[in-house]
Design a protein around this motif. Structure first.
Motif, PDB file in Angstrom:
ATOM      1  N   LEU A 244      -6.244  -0.995 -11.339  1.00 10.92           N
ATOM      2  CA  LEU A 244      -5.622  -0.322  -9.863  1.00 10.92           C
ATOM      3  C   LEU A 244      -5.539  -1.537  -9.997  1.00 10.92           C
ATOM      4  CD1 LEU A 244      -5.093   2.322  -8.097  1.00 10.92           C
ATOM      5  CD2 LEU A 244      -6.425   1.066  -6.474  1.00 10.92           C
TER       6      LEU A 244
ATOM      7  N   TYR B  85     -12.232  10.193  -7.644  1.00 12.58           N
ATOM      8  CA  TYR B  85     -13.219   9.270  -8.015  1.00 12.58           C
ATOM      9  C   TYR B  85     -14.582   9.568  -9.100  1.00 12.58           C
ATOM     10  CZ  TYR B  85     -10.338   5.273  -6.002  1.00 12.58           C
ATOM     11  OH  TYR B  85      -9.750   3.648  -5.924  1.00 12.58           O
TER      12      TYR B  85
ATOM     13  N   HIS C 132       0.782  -1.543  -0.010  1.00 11.56           N
ATOM     14  CA  HIS C 132      -0.325   0.196   0.405  1.00 11.56           C
ATOM     15  C   HIS C 132       0.966   1.010   0.113  1.00 11.56           C
ATOM     16  CE1 HIS C 132      -4.167  -1.526   0.594  1.00 11.56           C
ATOM     17  NE2 HIS C 132      -3.880  -2.410   1.071  1.00 11.56           N
TER      18      HIS C 132
ATOM     19  N   LYS D 298      -4.234   5.887  -7.124  1.00 14.21           N
ATOM     20  CA  LYS D 298      -5.104   6.314  -6.905  1.00 14.21           C
ATOM     21  C   LYS D 298      -5.596   7.997  -6.500  1.00 14.21           C
ATOM     22  CE  LYS D 298      -7.131   3.300  -3.274  1.00 14.21           C
ATOM     23  NZ  LYS D 298      -8.554   3.024  -3.706  1.00 14.21           N
TER      24      LYS D 298
ATOM     25  N   THR E 210     -12.331  -8.359  -6.474  1.00 15.60           N
ATOM     26  CA  THR E 210     -11.016  -7.997  -4.848  1.00 15.60           C
ATOM     27  C   THR E 210     -10.941  -6.350  -4.998  1.00 15.60           C
ATOM     28  OG1 THR E 210      -9.457  -8.573  -5.804  1.00 15.60           O
ATOM     29  CG2 THR E 210     -10.355 -10.321  -5.634  1.00 15.60           C
TER      30      THR E 210
ATOM     31  N   THR F 128      -9.452  -4.129  -1.323  1.00 15.80           N
ATOM     32  CA  THR F 128      -9.705  -3.685   0.604  1.00 15.80           C
ATOM     33  C   THR F 128     -10.920  -4.034   1.017  1.00 15.80           C
ATOM     34  OG1 THR F 128      -7.323  -2.990  -0.090  1.00 15.80           O
ATOM     35  CG2 THR F 128      -8.143  -2.678   2.583  1.00 15.80           C
TER      36      THR F 128
ATOM     37  N   VAL G  65      -4.354  -4.228  -4.408  1.00 12.90           N
ATOM     38  CA  VAL G  65      -2.836  -5.153  -3.550  1.00 12.90           C
ATOM     39  C   VAL G  65      -4.336  -6.332  -3.433  1.00 12.90           C
ATOM     40  CG1 VAL G  65      -2.337  -5.337  -1.520  1.00 12.90           C
ATOM     41  CG2 VAL G  65      -2.439  -3.325  -2.492  1.00 12.90           C
ATOM     42  N   THR G  66      -5.711  -5.984  -3.857  1.00 19.75           N
ATOM     43  CA  THR G  66      -6.423  -7.529  -3.006  1.00 19.75           C
ATOM     44  C   THR G  66      -5.704  -8.418  -3.866  1.00 19.75           C
ATOM     45  OG1 THR G  66      -7.813  -6.549  -1.464  1.00 19.75           O
ATOM     46  CG2 THR G  66      -8.203  -8.527  -1.631  1.00 19.75           C
ATOM     47  N   ARG G  67      -5.485  -8.043  -5.119  1.00 19.18           N
ATOM     48  CA  ARG G  67      -5.691  -8.721  -6.445  1.00 19.18           C
ATOM     49  C   ARG G  67      -4.366  -9.353  -6.697  1.00 19.18           C
ATOM     50  NH1 ARG G  67      -2.809  -7.128 -11.276  1.00 19.18           N
ATOM     51  NH2 ARG G  67      -3.696  -7.590 -13.158  1.00 19.18           N
TER      52      ARG G  67
ATOM     53  N   ARG H  95       2.109   2.142  -3.539  1.00 17.81           N
ATOM     54  CA  ARG H  95       1.520   2.575  -4.011  1.00 17.81           C
ATOM     55  C   ARG H  95       0.852   3.602  -4.357  1.00 17.81           C
ATOM     56  NH1 ARG H  95      -3.930  -0.713  -5.063  1.00 17.81           N
ATOM     57  NH2 ARG H  95      -5.194   0.547  -3.485  1.00 17.81           N
TER      58      ARG H  95
ATOM     59  N   ASN I  37     -15.170   6.701 -11.880  1.00 15.10           N
ATOM     60  CA  ASN I  37     -16.487   5.159 -11.119  1.00 15.10           C
ATOM     61  C   ASN I  37     -17.311   6.101 -10.833  1.00 15.10           C
ATOM     62  OD1 ASN I  37     -13.556   6.009 -11.083  1.00 15.10           O
ATOM     63  ND2 ASN I  37     -12.866   4.073  -9.719  1.00 15.10           N
TER      64      ASN I  37
ATOM     65  N   GLU J  46     -12.596  -2.187 -14.538  1.00 13.45           N
ATOM     66  CA  GLU J  46     -12.459  -3.119 -13.277  1.00 13.45           C
ATOM     67  C   GLU J  46     -13.936  -2.432 -12.745  1.00 13.45           C
ATOM     68  OE1 GLU J  46      -9.455  -0.528 -10.739  1.00 13.45           O
ATOM     69  OE2 GLU J  46      -9.619   0.700 -12.266  1.00 13.45           O
ATOM     70  N   CYS J  47     -14.218  -2.945 -12.032  1.00 10.09           N
ATOM     71  CA  CYS J  47     -15.137  -1.895 -11.447  1.00 10.09           C
ATOM     72  C   CYS J  47     -15.149  -0.744 -10.701  1.00 10.09           C
ATOM     73  CB  CYS J  47     -15.921  -3.309 -10.183  1.00 10.09           C
ATOM     74  SG  CYS J  47     -16.636  -4.603 -11.106  1.00 10.09           S
ATOM     75  N   THR J  48     -15.448  -0.730 -10.384  1.00 11.65           N
ATOM     76  CA  THR J  48     -15.754   0.807  -9.337  1.00 11.65           C
ATOM     77  C   THR J  48     -14.776   1.426  -8.687  1.00 11.65           C
ATOM     78  OG1 THR J  48     -17.346   0.972  -7.705  1.00 11.65           O
ATOM     79  CG2 THR J  48     -17.966   1.932 -10.003  1.00 11.65           C
TER      80      THR J  48
ATOM     81  N   ASP K 204     -13.366  -2.039  -7.367  1.00 11.21           N
ATOM     82  CA  ASP K 204     -12.571  -3.171  -6.852  1.00 11.21           C
ATOM     83  C   ASP K 204     -12.269  -4.004  -8.435  1.00 11.21           C
ATOM     84  OD1 ASP K 204     -14.658  -4.249  -4.079  1.00 11.21           O
ATOM     85  OD2 ASP K 204     -16.345  -3.737  -5.636  1.00 11.21           O
ATOM     86  N   ASN K 205     -11.529  -4.805  -8.520  1.00  8.68           N
ATOM     87  CA  ASN K 205     -11.583  -5.528  -9.749  1.00  8.68           C
ATOM     88  C   ASN K 205     -11.889  -6.509  -9.464  1.00  8.68           C
ATOM     89  OD1 ASN K 205      -7.925  -4.581  -8.199  1.00  8.68           O
ATOM     90  ND2 ASN K 205      -8.207  -4.267  -9.759  1.00  8.68           N
TER      91      ASN K 205
HETATM   92  N1  PMP Z   1      -9.812  -0.553  -8.234  1.00 15.53           N
HETATM   93  C1  PMP Z   1     -10.535   0.493  -7.753  1.00 15.53           C
HETATM   94  C2  PMP Z   1     -10.689   1.456  -8.845  1.00 15.53           C
HETATM   95  C3  PMP Z   1     -10.464   0.636  -6.782  1.00 15.53           C
HETATM   96  O1  PMP Z   1     -10.277   1.486  -6.043  1.00 15.53           O
HETATM   97  C4  PMP Z   1      -9.872  -0.759  -5.712  1.00 15.53           C
HETATM   98  C5  PMP Z   1      -9.482  -0.060  -4.316  1.00 15.53           C
HETATM   99  N2  PMP Z   1     -11.196   0.343  -3.701  1.00 15.53           N
HETATM  100  C6  PMP Z   1      -9.677  -1.733  -6.136  1.00 15.53           C
HETATM  101  C7  PMP Z   1      -9.259  -1.754  -7.689  1.00 15.53           C
HETATM  102  C8  PMP Z   1      -9.037  -2.863  -5.511  1.00 15.53           C
HETATM  103  O2  PMP Z   1      -8.055  -2.575  -5.057  1.00 15.53           O
HETATM  104  P1  PMP Z   1      -7.102  -2.507  -3.889  1.00 15.53           P
HETATM  105  O3  PMP Z   1      -7.261  -4.231  -3.727  1.00 15.53           O
HETATM  106  O4  PMP Z   1      -5.957  -2.659  -3.833  1.00 15.53           O
HETATM  107  O5  PMP Z   1      -8.580  -2.216  -2.872  1.00 15.53           O
END
Ligand code: PMP
Length: 317
Positions: A236, A183, A77, A179, A274, A276, A239-241, A80, A186, A212-214, A216-217
């Motif tokens: 993005l 936003y 984190h 990041k 996925t 955080t 990290v969880t990805r 990034r 999104n 990706e989602c708004t 999440d991956n």
């Molecule tokens: N894509 C976007 C646009 C995000 O904002 C996030 C975090 N909320 C993620 C993917 C997932 O990233 P992470 O696993 O690092 O939280």
């Protein structure tokens, strides 16, 4: 700060009422927010209306989890955060070690063992024009709080999502790898999801590839192989990805990064997201079409269990 009296003699106020995971937790003790090296009660935690983070979304941030008292993937984190800051030519006013220490202090003062941290780095106070060079002192905000993005039932039964008509920001405009505090791209897709009555939307990039989602991956499963969009498709680098990609390797589940089209989502056997805050959540319907046989798939459940084991030390499902 307000205090409450323990009802029985011998009960420690801090360990009983002050512990946010105690069944007796009472939220009268105000959260402490860290701003530029000082703690403030939540009600008094304020920044200037001249901060360019507010005026222009000029800043970067991280969402981080704390599990069992430990900051999860802290180095990833912070790396990034520093990369994002570099991407917008913002020099963080502290070292990674100082950021880590400040987060640890914030967790401790709020008596958390499991929580979500929002680490925000803004351009700081300036004037009403855009010029960031007129903002001499970047600001750092650290909020530790609880977060529950989706109802527990969705983690068991799966989530419905749509593909959004809002195209993910072009990587040469504002890279989705960065990041930033802005936003809106999104948020517009999130509004579209809400209008369609679902909690999340997947965004396509300028070429029509799945991004990706708004927040999440996205991952799909096809013929026993896990697939997720590449960085080159404007995402993005979650990290969880990365944790999921590593878990796949450990469990000898084939996993590849490749460009995906909407059609790949429609013909997938399984799908999950996925992030955080969201952690890992199955998707069982996309644009009204059932994913696979419409229930969370076996590889998805296996990976969710492995993720829970990793972060909470518990085997679920
Ligand atoms: N894509 C976007 C646009 C995000 O904002 C996030 C975090 N909320 C993620 C993917 C997932 O990233 P992470 O696993 O690092 O939280």
């Amino acid at each position: 700060m307000h205090f409450i009296r323990p009802r029985r003699a011998g009960i420690s106020l801090r360990s009983t009422f002050g512990n946010r995971h105690s069944p007796f937790y009472h939220p009268v003790m105000s959260l402490k927010i860290w701003i530029d090296g000082k703690f403030y009660d939540k009600e008094d935690a304020k920044i200037s209306v001249y901060d360019h983070g507010l005026l222009y979304g000029d800043g970067v941030f991280e969402g981080i989890r704390v599990y069992r008292g430990k900051i999860f993937e802290c180095d990833a984190h912070l790396r990034r955060l520093f990369d994002s800051a570099r991407g917008i030519r913002l020099t963080p006013p502290r070292t990674p070690q100082q950021f880590r220490a400040a987060m640890e202090e914030t967790i401790k003062i709020n008596n958390f063992s499991d929580c979500y941290i929002r680490l925000v780095l803004t351009r700081g106070v300036g004037y009403l024009g855009l010029n960031p060079n007129k903002c001499p002192n970047p600001s750092v905000i650290i909020i530790a709080d609880t977060i529950e993005l989706y109802p527990a039932e969705m983690y068991e039964k799966g989530m419905y999502i749509i593909t959004s008509s809002v195209v993910r920001t072009h990587p040469n405009s504002l890279s989705p790898r960065l990041k930033s505090l802005n936003y809106l791209n999104n948020i517009l897709a999130k509004i579209e999801a809400a209008d369609a009555g679902v909690p999340e939307a997947v965004m396509l990039n300028q070429d029509g590839n799945v991004a990706e989602c708004t927040g999440d991956n996205i991952f799909i499963v096809r013929n026993g192989q896990i697939q997720t969009p590449t960085t080159a498709d404007g995402i993005l680098e979650g990290v969880t990805r990365q944790v999921m990609i590593d878990l796949c390797r450990e469990l000898s589940i084939p996993c590849i990064e490749k460009s995906l089209q909407r059609h790949d989502l429609y013909i997938s056997d399984e799908c999950f997201l996925t992030g955080t805050a969201a952690e890992v959540i199955p998707v069982t319907r996309i644009d009204g079409r059932p994913v696979g046989n419409g229930i969370p798939g076996s590889l998805t459940r296996k990976l969710i269990a492995a993720f829970h084991k990793l972060v909470r030390g518990e085997a679920k499902n």
